[in-house]
Scaffold this motif. Structure first.
Motif: not given
Length: 172
Positions: A106-111, A150-152
């Motif tokens: 979910q967090a990656v998809a929100a990027l 993205a990592i931040a």
């Protein structure tokens, strides 16, 4: 046995104990030092006609042995990094933590799309920065910037707004 062979045998007999002792101090492991010394002596035998004509054949042998030791350290460091990335070997089959997996997805998809693509290509597909840049049609610096952002963003606690663009999006 030829004169050259006797000369080589005498040289190895004189240099071998010194070489093993030096390498044992340098690498801190006697067994590894013996292996490295043996490899250096093999190379000495392969190149003896040229090395025996040198002013300091012992210097050549020392340089080869030290280069082998440094290569051994680099190889071991690379192996440790690879083992760290892959994690400890699994002793039993364990189902992944579904909640964590879903939260990460979910967090990656929100990027933003470009950040997400750069992140997935770079870390999940394990591609180099140069390969990702080619795939995305952008500069390597752009890939580095996108993955950094993205990592931040993934490290930022949910709901924390950092720049004014996010505030504008949140208020819209």
């Amino acid at each position: 046995m030829t004169e050259v062979d006797r000369e080589l045998e005498a040289f190895i007999g004189d240099e071998s104990p010194r070489l093993v002792g030096m390498l044992a101090l340098y690498v801190g492991e006697h067994g590894l030092a013996e292996e490295l010394a043996q490899e250096a002596l093999i190379r000495l035998c392969q190149h003896w006609p040229r090395v025996r004509a040198m002013e300091r054949p012992g210097g050549w042998l020392t340089r080869v042995a030290m280069n082998l030791a440094r290569s051994s350290w680099r190889r071991r460091a690379a192996e440790r990094r690879a083992q760290t990335r892959s994690g400890p070997p699994a002793l039993t089959t364990v189902d992944p933590d579904v909640v964590t997996t879903l939260a990460v997805r979910q967090a990656v998809a929100a990027l933003p799309e470009r950040q997400r693509r750069a992140l997935v290509l770079r870390y999940y597909a394990q591609r180099s920065v140069a390969e990702v840049a080619l795939d995305m049609g952008c500069a390597e610096g752009t890939v580095k910037s996108l993955t950094h952002k993205a990592i931040a963003a993934l490290r930022r606690p949910p709901g924390l707004l950092v720049d004014h663009h996010e505030e504008e999006i949140a208020s819209a």
